[in-house]
Design a protein around this motif. Structure first.
Motif, PDB file in Angstrom:
ATOM      1  N   ASP A  24     -27.837  18.407  85.843  1.00 40.32           N
ATOM      2  CA  ASP A  24     -26.487  18.854  85.525  1.00 40.32           C
ATOM      3  C   ASP A  24     -26.590  20.255  84.916  1.00 40.32           C
ATOM      4  O   ASP A  24     -27.007  20.417  83.773  1.00 40.32           O
ATOM      5  N   ALA A  25     -26.229  21.279  85.673  1.00 38.42           N
ATOM      6  CA  ALA A  25     -26.277  22.662  85.171  1.00 38.42           C
ATOM      7  C   ALA A  25     -24.960  22.961  84.457  1.00 38.42           C
ATOM      8  O   ALA A  25     -24.110  23.694  84.959  1.00 38.42           O
ATOM      9  N   ARG A  26     -24.812  22.409  83.269  1.00 39.30           N
ATOM     10  CA  ARG A  26     -23.505  22.461  82.613  1.00 39.30           C
ATOM     11  C   ARG A  26     -23.299  23.693  81.748  1.00 39.30           C
ATOM     12  O   ARG A  26     -22.200  23.925  81.261  1.00 39.30           O
ATOM     13  N   GLN A  27     -24.341  24.489  81.519  1.00 34.63           N
ATOM     14  CA  GLN A  27     -24.181  25.696  80.701  1.00 34.63           C
ATOM     15  C   GLN A  27     -24.713  26.925  81.443  1.00 34.63           C
ATOM     16  O   GLN A  27     -25.875  26.957  81.850  1.00 34.63           O
ATOM     17  N   THR A  28     -23.861  27.913  81.611  1.00 34.45           N
ATOM     18  CA  THR A  28     -24.250  29.225  82.132  1.00 34.45           C
ATOM     19  C   THR A  28     -23.277  30.229  81.536  1.00 34.45           C
ATOM     20  O   THR A  28     -22.129  30.321  81.968  1.00 34.45           O
ATOM     21  N   TYR A  29     -23.704  30.937  80.511  1.00 32.16           N
ATOM     22  CA  TYR A  29     -22.767  31.860  79.874  1.00 32.16           C
ATOM     23  C   TYR A  29     -23.496  33.059  79.273  1.00 32.16           C
ATOM     24  O   TYR A  29     -24.714  33.030  79.062  1.00 32.16           O
ATOM     25  N   MET A  30     -22.722  34.111  79.019  1.00 26.76           N
ATOM     26  CA  MET A  30     -23.222  35.300  78.349  1.00 26.76           C
ATOM     27  C   MET A  30     -22.408  35.542  77.089  1.00 26.76           C
ATOM     28  O   MET A  30     -21.256  35.097  76.982  1.00 26.76           O
ATOM     29  N   THR A  31     -23.010  36.242  76.120  1.00 28.05           N
ATOM     30  CA  THR A  31     -22.295  36.614  74.900  1.00 28.05           C
ATOM     31  C   THR A  31     -22.511  38.096  74.623  1.00 28.05           C
ATOM     32  O   THR A  31     -23.583  38.646  74.882  1.00 28.05           O
ATOM     33  N   ILE A  32     -21.458  38.740  74.105  1.00 27.78           N
ATOM     34  CA  ILE A  32     -21.500  40.149  73.723  1.00 27.78           C
ATOM     35  C   ILE A  32     -20.848  40.243  72.350  1.00 27.78           C
ATOM     36  O   ILE A  32     -19.742  39.730  72.154  1.00 27.78           O
ATOM     37  N   GLY A  33     -21.508  40.888  71.398  1.00 27.73           N
ATOM     38  CA  GLY A  33     -20.886  40.968  70.083  1.00 27.73           C
ATOM     39  C   GLY A  33     -21.598  41.888  69.120  1.00 27.73           C
ATOM     40  O   GLY A  33     -22.665  42.446  69.407  1.00 27.73           O
ATOM     41  N   LYS A  34     -20.979  42.045  67.961  1.00 26.30           N
ATOM     42  CA  LYS A  34     -21.545  42.739  66.822  1.00 26.30           C
ATOM     43  C   LYS A  34     -21.240  41.917  65.582  1.00 26.30           C
ATOM     44  O   LYS A  34     -20.195  41.254  65.527  1.00 26.30           O
ATOM     45  N   PRO A  35     -22.123  41.963  64.571  1.00 21.91           N
ATOM     46  CA  PRO A  35     -21.897  41.122  63.391  1.00 21.91           C
ATOM     47  C   PRO A  35     -20.530  41.308  62.746  1.00 21.91           C
ATOM     48  O   PRO A  35     -19.915  40.345  62.288  1.00 21.91           O
ATOM     49  N   HIS A  36     -20.009  42.553  62.711  1.00 25.34           N
ATOM     50  CA  HIS A  36     -18.732  42.799  62.034  1.00 25.34           C
ATOM     51  C   HIS A  36     -17.532  42.681  62.976  1.00 25.34           C
ATOM     52  O   HIS A  36     -16.392  42.726  62.521  1.00 25.34           O
ATOM     53  N   LEU A  37     -17.782  42.499  64.283  1.00 24.51           N
ATOM     54  CA  LEU A  37     -16.684  42.395  65.238  1.00 24.51           C
ATOM     55  C   LEU A  37     -16.480  40.989  65.792  1.00 24.51           C
ATOM     56  O   LEU A  37     -15.405  40.665  66.286  1.00 24.51           O
ATOM     57  N   GLY A  38     -17.509  40.158  65.731  1.00 23.18           N
ATOM     58  CA  GLY A  38     -17.440  38.838  66.338  1.00 23.18           C
ATOM     59  C   GLY A  38     -18.099  38.824  67.709  1.00 23.18           C
ATOM     60  O   GLY A  38     -18.743  39.796  68.118  1.00 23.18           O
ATOM     61  N   THR A  39     -17.917  37.727  68.436  1.00 22.55           N
ATOM     62  CA  THR A  39     -18.642  37.508  69.688  1.00 22.55           C
ATOM     63  C   THR A  39     -17.696  37.053  70.786  1.00 22.55           C
ATOM     64  O   THR A  39     -16.848  36.181  70.575  1.00 22.55           O
ATOM     65  N   LEU A  40     -17.867  37.631  71.965  1.00 20.20           N
ATOM     66  CA  LEU A  40     -17.128  37.231  73.150  1.00 20.20           C
ATOM     67  C   LEU A  40     -18.064  36.445  74.063  1.00 20.20           C
ATOM     68  O   LEU A  40     -19.158  36.903  74.389  1.00 20.20           O
ATOM     69  N   GLY A  98     -28.339  26.300  80.533  1.00 15.83           N
ATOM     70  CA  GLY A  98     -28.625  24.943  80.075  1.00 15.83           C
ATOM     71  C   GLY A  98     -28.684  23.983  81.240  1.00 15.83           C
ATOM     72  O   GLY A  98     -27.684  23.773  81.934  1.00 15.83           O
ATOM     73  N   PHE A  99     -29.867  23.412  81.475  1.00 13.32           N
ATOM     74  CA  PHE A  99     -30.061  22.447  82.557  1.00 13.32           C
ATOM     75  C   PHE A  99     -30.280  21.063  81.934  1.00 13.32           C
ATOM     76  O   PHE A  99     -31.103  20.911  81.031  1.00 13.32           O
ATOM     77  N   TYR A 100     -29.549  20.067  82.434  1.00  8.62           N
ATOM     78  CA  TYR A 100     -29.558  18.734  81.832  1.00  8.62           C
ATOM     79  C   TYR A 100     -30.053  17.705  82.856  1.00  8.62           C
ATOM     80  O   TYR A 100     -29.266  17.084  83.560  1.00  8.62           O
ATOM     81  N   PRO A 101     -31.368  17.510  82.959  1.00  6.69           N
ATOM     82  CA  PRO A 101     -31.905  16.535  83.912  1.00  6.69           C
ATOM     83  C   PRO A 101     -31.896  15.131  83.323  1.00  6.69           C
ATOM     84  O   PRO A 101     -32.220  14.930  82.147  1.00  6.69           O
TER      85      PRO A 101
END
Length: 471
Positions: free
Chosen positions: A198-214, A168-171
């Motif tokens: 403002d580069a305020r967002q840089t993230y990754m997500t790992i998950g499964k529908p029945h396990l949730g998301t990290l 996410g880049f916020y100019p």
């Protein structure tokens, strides 16, 4: 007899064409010929349908039996073709490339803002006050509470795991001085200056529908996030902060109803939805206070949030509660302490009407920003609290909205500081018009008041007119 003659003519023509045409082209060419014979009146619709049915391919199990490798080859070729294929996404702006989805999103806004400050006198001095003071009115062409946004999402499924990355880049549109707050530093409206990204967002997500998301990376916090994301001034200006030299963002209702959630490095887990319930909990980069210098903290910060969404006929609802806790190990002889806080809120809708109520409280949490003014000079904790309420009513493309909120800061035990902030408060009135599905036009009036622990107080009035676009 005439119908039989036509059928024989058509079959002969097809047979001759088949003999003169390579096998891989026969099906398409024969179909085209039959259609042309029907259009010329040689074949009736019934005759055409009968011939098309006769030429339909039939299964040939013998070929499969004599060449058992044919099916794996076809599947492999199809998989290769699929990897090379580029498709439009079913929604939004993006594309699917060989099992990977790439999406783009963004926002742009600009407002003409006129601010009328209180006079800068001894009696209007409020340390931490957010009402503007000065010698004259100011005008600006500026960003609102949001700067511009450009978001890039890349997602796929690998080994049964849903994996995604977000940037996410916020100019902003306003020139800044690149001071201590980086891209959102104080404004510098002079020639040859530039705005910041403002580069305020840089993230990754790992998950499964029945396990949730990290989630791992930098993103919006949990505590206080629903307060700002549901605030009507998120789309506009609200209290401007500095208007004579605007930065890439205004204040909106930050520090005047809620503490800014901020974008923070974190590792956060979010559960699947159970009915309408969902929970998140995470560990966060510990933040320093502004009382002393840079702290070295031995433990991370902790935040959690619980939400509940429901819908019943014309009623909709979104309820939330969140908490935050972080230990500060002290600096230059100041004592260690734990800053903590909680908030609760709810947004209810009935047809065109939406209402919202929100409250927070904290000890050693500060005001406006996390751990800002959270202790006195001796490291003693200050308590803080705040709330805001808002309502909006939509008629076709027009929305009329209003809100009131305040944030309070208490003195530490034994502290004497008459010019320190006691309360920031504001009234906001807003009219929005949905010009298109992307573009919204807005007009807004904001009255802000800052009150000190002693008799000092300041008041300012702000009018903003402009537009915001989302895609």
């Amino acid at each position: 007899m005439r119908g039989t003659t036509k059928l024989l003519q058509a079959v002969c023509a097809v047979a001759l064409l088949a003999g003169a045409t390579p096998a891989f082209a026969q099906d398409d060419t024969t179909s085209a010929l039959l259609l042309r014979l029907k259009e010329k009146g040689i074949l009736t619709q019934a005759e055409y349908d009968d011939l098309v049915a006769r030429k339909a391919p039939v299964a040939q199990p013998a070929a499969v039996a004599t060449n058992p490798s044919a099916e794996p080859q076809t599947a492999a070729a199809a998989q290769l073709d699929d990897k090379r294929l580029v498709r439009m996404t079913s929604s939004g702006i993006g594309m699917d490339v060989g099992g990977v989805t790439v999406k783009f999103s963004g926002s742009v806004n600009a407002f003409y803002t006129h601010d009328s400050p209180d006079k800068r006198l001894a009696g209007t001095t409020v340390v931490g006050g957010l009402a503007s003071t000065g010698t004259q009115n100011s005008s600006a062409i500026r960003n609102g509470l949001l700067p511009g946004i450009f978001g890039l999402d890349v997602s796929t499924n690998q080994g049964g795991w849903d994996i995604a990355a977000h940037f996410g880049f916020y100019p902003g549109i306003n020139s800044n001085s690149y001071g201590g707050n980086g891209a959102n530093a104080a404004g510098a409206p002079v020639a040859l200056a530039t705005s910041g990204i403002d580069a305020r967002q840089t993230y990754m997500t790992i998950g499964k529908p029945h396990l949730g998301t990290l989630k791992l990376g930098r993103d919006i916090g949990l505590f206080g996030s629903d307060a700002i994301l549901n605030d009507i001034t998120l789309l506009s200006v609200g209290t401007p902060g500095s208007n004579a030299g605007p930065s890439n963002t205004s204040l909106g209702r930050i520090g005047i109803g809620y503490i800014y959630t901020d974008f923070q490095p974190q590792i956060t887990y979010t559960t699947p939805k159970f009915g309408g319930f969902q929970a998140s909990i995470g560990v966060f980069q510990p933040l320093s206070t502004l009382t002393g210098g840079l702290e070295i903290n031995g433990t991370p910060g902790f935040q959690g949030k619980l939400t509940y969404d429901f819908k019943a006929d014309a009623f909709t609802g979104h309820l939330w509660a969140s908490g935050i806790s972080q230990r500060h190990d002290g600096f230059a002889g100041t004592p260690s302490y734990t800053g903590s806080g909680f908030d609760v809120g709810g947004k209810l809708g009935y047809g065109p009407l939406n209402v919202l109520g929100y409250y927070y409280g904290g000890s050693g949490l500060g005001t406006t920003g996390l751990f800002v003014f959270s202790t006195d000079a001796l490291g003693r904790k200050r308590d803080s609290s705040g709330f805001y309420g808002q309502a909006s009513l939509t008629f076709d493309k027009v929305t009329v909205a209003a809100s009131y909120g305040q944030s309070k800061l208490d003195l530490a035990r034994g502290e004497i500081n008459p010019t320190l902030l006691d309360k920031n408060s504001s009234w906001v009135g807003q009219v929005r018009y949905g010009l298109t599905s992307w573009v919204t036009l807005l007009a807004e009036y904001t009255h802000t008041k800052a009150e000190a622990q002693g008799p000092n107080a300041a008041r300012s009035n702000t009018v903003s007119v402009g537009s915001i676009l989302f895609f």
